[in-house]
Enzyme design. Structure first.
Site, PDB file in Angstrom:
ATOM      1  N   CYS A  53       0.842  -1.207   0.000  1.00 34.90           N
ATOM      2  CA  CYS A  53       0.000   0.000   0.000  1.00 34.90           C
ATOM      3  C   CYS A  53       0.875   1.254   0.000  1.00 34.90           C
ATOM      4  O   CYS A  53       1.747   1.404   0.858  1.00 34.90           O
ATOM      5  CB  CYS A  53      -0.907  -0.006   1.225  1.00 34.90           C
ATOM      6  SG  CYS A  53      -1.725   1.581   1.513  1.00 34.90           S
ATOM      7  N   CYS A  56       0.387   3.402   3.476  1.00 34.19           N
ATOM      8  CA  CYS A  56       0.768   2.932   4.814  1.00 34.19           C
ATOM      9  C   CYS A  56       2.076   3.615   5.265  1.00 34.19           C
ATOM     10  O   CYS A  56       2.910   3.976   4.429  1.00 34.19           O
ATOM     11  CB  CYS A  56       0.956   1.407   4.807  1.00 34.19           C
ATOM     12  SG  CYS A  56      -0.586   0.473   5.003  1.00 34.19           S
ATOM     13  N   HIS A 122      -4.199   0.329   8.071  1.00 33.22           N
ATOM     14  CA  HIS A 122      -4.728   0.074   6.734  1.00 33.22           C
ATOM     15  C   HIS A 122      -6.189  -0.396   6.754  1.00 33.22           C
ATOM     16  O   HIS A 122      -6.929  -0.199   5.784  1.00 33.22           O
ATOM     17  CB  HIS A 122      -3.840  -0.980   6.056  1.00 33.22           C
ATOM     18  CG  HIS A 122      -4.134  -1.210   4.606  1.00 33.22           C
ATOM     19  ND1 HIS A 122      -3.792  -0.295   3.622  1.00 33.22           N
ATOM     20  CD2 HIS A 122      -4.736  -2.246   3.964  1.00 33.22           C
ATOM     21  CE1 HIS A 122      -4.170  -0.772   2.436  1.00 33.22           C
ATOM     22  NE2 HIS A 122      -4.743  -1.945   2.610  1.00 33.22           N
ATOM     23  N   ASN A 162     -13.767   9.701  -1.061  1.00 32.57           N
ATOM     24  CA  ASN A 162     -14.423   8.633  -1.798  1.00 32.57           C
ATOM     25  C   ASN A 162     -14.142   7.345  -1.051  1.00 32.57           C
ATOM     26  O   ASN A 162     -12.993   6.941  -0.934  1.00 32.57           O
ATOM     27  CB  ASN A 162     -13.861   8.505  -3.221  1.00 32.57           C
ATOM     28  CG  ASN A 162     -14.213   9.691  -4.094  1.00 32.57           C
ATOM     29  OD1 ASN A 162     -15.304  10.247  -3.979  1.00 32.57           O
ATOM     30  ND2 ASN A 162     -13.294  10.080  -4.968  1.00 32.57           N
ATOM     31  N   SER A 170      -9.348   3.970  -5.268  1.00 30.98           N
ATOM     32  CA  SER A 170      -8.440   2.944  -5.790  1.00 30.98           C
ATOM     33  C   SER A 170      -7.556   2.344  -4.700  1.00 30.98           C
ATOM     34  O   SER A 170      -6.763   1.460  -4.962  1.00 30.98           O
ATOM     35  CB  SER A 170      -7.593   3.519  -6.927  1.00 30.98           C
ATOM     36  OG  SER A 170      -7.026   4.758  -6.560  1.00 30.98           O
ATOM     37  N   HIS A 173      -6.928   1.998   1.938  1.00 28.94           N
ATOM     38  CA  HIS A 173      -6.355   2.670   3.109  1.00 28.94           C
ATOM     39  C   HIS A 173      -7.204   3.919   3.399  1.00 28.94           C
ATOM     40  O   HIS A 173      -7.472   4.698   2.501  1.00 28.94           O
ATOM     41  CB  HIS A 173      -4.894   3.053   2.844  1.00 28.94           C
ATOM     42  CG  HIS A 173      -4.177   3.470   4.090  1.00 28.94           C
ATOM     43  ND1 HIS A 173      -3.213   2.697   4.703  1.00 28.94           N
ATOM     44  CD2 HIS A 173      -4.321   4.561   4.888  1.00 28.94           C
ATOM     45  CE1 HIS A 173      -2.784   3.300   5.794  1.00 28.94           C
ATOM     46  NE2 HIS A 173      -3.442   4.445   5.923  1.00 28.94           N
ATOM     47  N   HIS A 175      -8.503   7.264   3.663  1.00 29.33           N
ATOM     48  CA  HIS A 175      -7.961   8.564   3.249  1.00 29.33           C
ATOM     49  C   HIS A 175      -9.026   9.398   2.551  1.00 29.33           C
ATOM     50  O   HIS A 175     -10.021   8.876   2.058  1.00 29.33           O
ATOM     51  CB  HIS A 175      -6.757   8.386   2.314  1.00 29.33           C
ATOM     52  CG  HIS A 175      -7.123   7.942   0.926  1.00 29.33           C
ATOM     53  ND1 HIS A 175      -7.531   6.656   0.616  1.00 29.33           N
ATOM     54  CD2 HIS A 175      -7.164   8.625  -0.248  1.00 29.33           C
ATOM     55  CE1 HIS A 175      -7.785   6.562  -0.679  1.00 29.33           C
ATOM     56  NE2 HIS A 175      -7.582   7.744  -1.233  1.00 29.33           N
ATOM     57  N   GLN A 177      -9.389  13.445   0.284  1.00 35.17           N
ATOM     58  CA  GLN A 177      -8.648  14.336  -0.591  1.00 35.17           C
ATOM     59  C   GLN A 177      -9.071  15.787  -0.364  1.00 35.17           C
ATOM     60  O   GLN A 177     -10.136  16.056   0.187  1.00 35.17           O
ATOM     61  CB  GLN A 177      -8.904  13.978  -2.060  1.00 35.17           C
ATOM     62  CG  GLN A 177      -8.514  12.557  -2.433  1.00 35.17           C
ATOM     63  CD  GLN A 177      -8.505  12.353  -3.940  1.00 35.17           C
ATOM     64  OE1 GLN A 177      -7.900  13.112  -4.685  1.00 35.17           O
ATOM     65  NE2 GLN A 177      -9.191  11.317  -4.393  1.00 35.17           N
ATOM     66  N   HIS A 340     -18.901  21.388   2.691  1.00 31.36           N
ATOM     67  CA  HIS A 340     -19.178  22.677   2.059  1.00 31.36           C
ATOM     68  C   HIS A 340     -19.044  23.774   3.095  1.00 31.36           C
ATOM     69  O   HIS A 340     -19.715  23.740   4.131  1.00 31.36           O
ATOM     70  CB  HIS A 340     -20.577  22.685   1.430  1.00 31.36           C
ATOM     71  CG  HIS A 340     -20.612  22.052   0.074  1.00 31.36           C
ATOM     72  ND1 HIS A 340     -21.770  21.636  -0.536  1.00 31.36           N
ATOM     73  CD2 HIS A 340     -19.613  21.763  -0.798  1.00 31.36           C
ATOM     74  CE1 HIS A 340     -21.487  21.132  -1.721  1.00 31.36           C
ATOM     75  NE2 HIS A 340     -20.189  21.178  -1.903  1.00 31.36           N
ATOM     76  N   LEU A 374     -28.051   5.861 -11.124  1.00 30.23           N
ATOM     77  CA  LEU A 374     -28.578   7.139 -11.604  1.00 30.23           C
ATOM     78  C   LEU A 374     -28.165   7.254 -13.062  1.00 30.23           C
ATOM     79  O   LEU A 374     -27.064   7.702 -13.374  1.00 30.23           O
ATOM     80  CB  LEU A 374     -28.046   8.288 -10.751  1.00 30.23           C
ATOM     81  CG  LEU A 374     -28.445   8.221  -9.271  1.00 30.23           C
ATOM     82  CD1 LEU A 374     -27.830   9.366  -8.477  1.00 30.23           C
ATOM     83  CD2 LEU A 374     -29.966   8.245  -9.104  1.00 30.23           C
ATOM     84  N   GLU A 378     -32.466   9.618 -15.132  1.00 32.04           N
ATOM     85  CA  GLU A 378     -31.841  10.538 -14.194  1.00 32.04           C
ATOM     86  C   GLU A 378     -30.907  11.518 -14.910  1.00 32.04           C
ATOM     87  O   GLU A 378     -30.845  12.694 -14.565  1.00 32.04           O
ATOM     88  CB  GLU A 378     -31.070   9.751 -13.129  1.00 32.04           C
ATOM     89  CG  GLU A 378     -31.961   8.952 -12.175  1.00 32.04           C
ATOM     90  CD  GLU A 378     -32.464   7.625 -12.741  1.00 32.04           C
ATOM     91  OE1 GLU A 378     -32.202   7.331 -13.930  1.00 32.04           O
ATOM     92  OE2 GLU A 378     -33.117   6.880 -11.999  1.00 32.04           O
TER      93      GLU A 378
HETATM   94  O1  LIG Z   1     -36.097   0.690 -15.333  1.00 31.71           O
HETATM   95  P1  LIG Z   1     -34.886  -0.177 -15.183  1.00 31.71           P
HETATM   96  O2  LIG Z   1     -34.181  -0.417 -16.478  1.00 31.71           O
HETATM   97  O3  LIG Z   1     -35.178  -1.448 -14.451  1.00 31.71           O
HETATM   98  O4  LIG Z   1     -33.911   0.661 -14.221  1.00 31.71           O
HETATM   99  C1  LIG Z   1     -32.816   1.405 -14.659  1.00 31.71           C
HETATM  100  O5  LIG Z   1     -33.215   2.617 -15.296  1.00 31.71           O
HETATM  101  C2  LIG Z   1     -33.931   3.542 -14.481  1.00 31.71           C
HETATM  102  C3  LIG Z   1     -34.177   4.791 -15.291  1.00 31.71           C
HETATM  103  O6  LIG Z   1     -32.982   5.420 -15.691  1.00 31.71           O
HETATM  104  C4  LIG Z   1     -33.187   3.844 -13.184  1.00 31.71           C
HETATM  105  O7  LIG Z   1     -34.016   4.596 -12.326  1.00 31.71           O
HETATM  106  C5  LIG Z   1     -32.758   2.575 -12.453  1.00 31.71           C
HETATM  107  O8  LIG Z   1     -31.966   2.891 -11.331  1.00 31.71           O
HETATM  108  C6  LIG Z   1     -31.986   1.694 -13.428  1.00 31.71           C
HETATM  109  O9  LIG Z   1     -31.589   0.493 -12.799  1.00 31.71           O
HETATM  110  O1  LIG Z   2      -8.216  10.719  -7.191  1.00 33.49           O
HETATM  111  P1  LIG Z   2      -8.633   9.273  -7.207  1.00 33.49           P
HETATM  112  O2  LIG Z   2      -9.102   8.781  -5.855  1.00 33.49           O
HETATM  113  O3  LIG Z   2      -7.612   8.378  -7.796  1.00 33.49           O
HETATM  114  O4  LIG Z   2      -9.879   9.239  -8.193  1.00 33.49           O
HETATM  115  C1  LIG Z   2     -11.211   9.197  -7.801  1.00 33.49           C
HETATM  116  O5  LIG Z   2     -11.656  10.456  -7.305  1.00 33.49           O
HETATM  117  C2  LIG Z   2     -11.632  11.536  -8.236  1.00 33.49           C
HETATM  118  C3  LIG Z   2     -12.235  12.750  -7.560  1.00 33.49           C
HETATM  119  O6  LIG Z   2     -13.573  12.554  -7.191  1.00 33.49           O
HETATM  120  C4  LIG Z   2     -12.356  11.179  -9.530  1.00 33.49           C
HETATM  121  O7  LIG Z   2     -12.149  12.193 -10.487  1.00 33.49           O
HETATM  122  C5  LIG Z   2     -11.893   9.853 -10.108  1.00 33.49           C
HETATM  123  O8  LIG Z   2     -12.678   9.508 -11.228  1.00 33.49           O
HETATM  124  C6  LIG Z   2     -11.993   8.783  -9.023  1.00 33.49           C
HETATM  125  O9  LIG Z   2     -11.564   7.544  -9.521  1.00 33.49           O
END
Ligand SMILES: O=P(O)(O)O[C@H]1O[C@H](CO)[C@@H](O)[C@H](O)[C@H]1O
Ligand SMILES: O=P(O)(O)O[C@H]1O[C@H](CO)[C@@H](O)[C@H](O)[C@H]1O
Lengths: 409, 409
Positions: A53, A56, A122, A162, A170, A173, A175, A177, A340, A374, A378
């Protein structure tokens, strides 16, 4: 005839922070799920030290210089080896924002990216750290923010985490940002604009009002004929929305409005947990199934304005909400989380508008392996959720604040 | 000193349709990826008929009534067995939108949800269907839209497709959906508002202008001292942005603006492919790595306004872009895709503003198994992309329009 039931009938709710609507379709929780299932990260137990890691203590990072991490004891802050924004880059000849083709607007963005390790161990996460262990994390957020605040070209500091591979993390551990930029990022800019419009209209802070709304006992009087205008928690004025509604919204509203004068609000609390200084709710307008909003009860502009007592209370609420999340599906609950607070550009008006809060955006819907997507509707139409925010809040409020992995003796 | 290079230096671009900014960090493509890898759907070859698929012809659906699908030959449209919105639900006593607490605004949403099977063959996708096979799909979109347009309480029809398990699609049988609602969903409402503000200022359609911008040869004159104001493709007026910028944006702009008068725009075409009637580009403001926008060259309000020639051209462009997508990483390329067109509420002003276009939002970044995560910074701060839209367009423009699975003889 049957009456409208928020637990069964589709409706949409308004997010005043982003000035946008979310569709809520609670009966959809009944549909069988035959789609993708994720890996359960928690199933893979981790060692407390991983020689491979790069976060670490004492290990070597994956950079050119082969830098070695210190033997850190609580938190460890360093500049990201693969930053999304950098301090040193040439000037862009001109901001094309105000000139030329309005469809090809571009601005240079300088900045800095930091990584903050939350613990030398870790296999820890905020959810199984003690409040005493979480305090240094908050201190690291504060000192990073404060040092960037003194950095000339930095106008905004975005602290976030994240958690979980499903959220693009990725390295497991523990953490987070910090991405600091010379621009005010879209989300914060949007929130400030909307909080400004609210203040313009009601002469109060939107989130102070929201804290009062969610903690009011009994529920705030919402009579449209109420006489208490402009004062206190319940003195919302009536008539028109505080935002300049676009004609597209009002066109649609016209088709649903009726002559009835009673106002119907979903029953049930949205409070997950609280203490003296902080409130954790599933917001009325939550998009993600178990999204929460952690609000400072006092009108604080930033983390560094907290008293020692409020700082301890933030550690307390962070431990409790992340622990409840893990207990919900008995897994290491993934999320993106972030703070925020006031921009660091020295703008007094924005500072006055800012009200310290944290957003948790967790993707899981049904279990440790079934998330909410989503996607199509969405992305093209409108954010959409299945269970109601009140149902989600009840599920979280019913969870224990003792971590499911802790052996009770 | 070195000059600003859009292929290496961080910048942000403005999305005029959503009135929001996207951070572009092109040097980030160099960072190694150690995170989550997805399954490659294409690795699992599918049969052309699956007895357990509830969408295949003659099979039985998973509903209460155990309905049997017809022996359909091209497309098949039916109402979703687990709809997100329904026609029959009680009235909500009052719209609380304009009354009571502005932080608890809610509206009832009635609607209908349809599923459209694109082909009787379980193993097809738009990417390996012929233009002749795609035509009935477009006809099904049109007839569904037109019949809903006559439905009183429906004000908007959202046609979309979620392709691939990674996009939440729970059945690989080629199909899309149509969600129709009494409200105008957020995204469409937002686009109409922003297109309205553009028209107000420039007396032209934003997307007509964008088609001209992207197809102009040579690149449109962007001199801030140009004299061609208000007429033709290149007559963009200067000075202030056409939107009412919030103070948060201008505060930040002030720190980056310089006195230079030359305007710098990234080099390179964003065109992926085009025909007489349609243009497919990676938009200047793309968020997803290989996002594309398919624009009608003529100002059409809706699919049903297309001539037979334009309809064939849409089938042509759909086949070509989806085939290029599959060829990019040699996989069945996942995406969410949808049509934006005029609402069905009969509002003449909105109809005049609407300009038929389709958005493709694909998640993949590096390969069939490594996607882009829009998580922490993106959710809390600002949308962020790695490669530039021009780089993405070049990659897609370099792909063949013969599907990689087709044996060349
Ligand atoms: O309606 P489906 O294909 O089962 O569901 C999928 O599409 C929908 C509309 O974008 C989303 O709300 C669901 O989260 C997604 O799994
Ligand atoms: O910076 P990381 O942890 O490698 O990357 C992660 O966080 C970032 C910030 O939200 C995103 O842009 C990346 O797509 C995600 O994989």
């Amino acid at each position: 005839t049957a009456s409208f039931d928020f637990n069964h009938h589709s409706h949409r709710r308004f997010n005043p922070l982003t000035n946008s609507w979310v569709l809520c379709s609670p009966h959809r929780t009944q549909r069988p799920w035959q789609g993708k299932e994720e890996d359960d990260d928690a199933a893979n137990a981790r060692p407390s030290y991983d020689p491979s890691c790069y976060l670490c203590p004492n290990n070597t990072r994956a950079t050119e210089g082969a830098i070695q991490n210190p033997d850190y004891k609580d938190t460890f802050v360093f500049e990201n080896d693969f930053p999304a924004v950098r301090q040193d880059q040439p000037q862009l000849d001109a901001s094309t924002k105000e000139a030329g083709n309005p469809l090809l607007q571009v601005e240079s963005v300088r900045g800095k990216c930091h990584v903050i390790c939350f613990s030398p161990l870790h296999d820890k996460t905020l959810a199984d750290m003690t409040e005493l262990e979480i305090l240094p994390v908050i201190q690291a957020w504060i000192s990073t923010y404060e040092s960037l605040r003194k950095t000339d070209f930095i106008n905004h500091v975005q602290i976030f985490e994240n958690k979980g591979a499903i959220m693009g993390c990725s390295n497991p551990h523990p953490h987070g940002q910090v991405w600091s930029t010379e621009d005010i990022p879209q989300e914060t800019a949007q929130e400030l604009t909307n909080m400004g419009a609210y203040k313009e209209k009601y002469h109060r802070c939107m989130l102070c009002d929201y804290v009062k709304t969610e903690t009011a006992t009994p529920a705030p009087s919402l009579s449209p004929n109420g006489t208490d205008h402009g004062h206190g928690a319940n003195g919302f004025s009536n008539g028109s929305s505080y935002m300049n509604e676009s004609s597209t919204h009002t066109a649609s509203a016209a088709t649903t409005a009726s002559a009835a004068t009673t106002t119907t609000i979903p029953d049930g609390s949205r409070i997950v947990c609280e203490n003296e200084s902080f409130l954790c709710v599933v917001p009325f307008w939550a998009t993600w199934p178990f999204e929460t909003l952690v609000l400072s009860k006092a009108h604080l502009a930033r983390l560094s304005d907290m008293t020692p007592e409020q700082t301890k209370d933030l550690a307390n609420i962070l431990r409790r909400i992340t622990c409840r999340y893990d207990n919900l599906f008995k897994c290491s609950f993934p999320y993106s989380m972030g703070v925020h607070q006031a921009p660091t550009n020295g703008n007094k008006e924005q500072e006055a508008l800012s009200h310290l809060h944290l957003h948790f955006y967790p993707p899981l819907l049904r279990s440790a392996t079934v998330k909410k997507f989503l996607v199509g509707f969405e992305l093209l139409g409108q954010a959409q959720r299945d269970l109601t925010p009140e149902q989600a809040a009840k599920r979280l409020a019913d969870c224990s604040e003792v971590h499911y992995k802790v052996k009770r003796t």
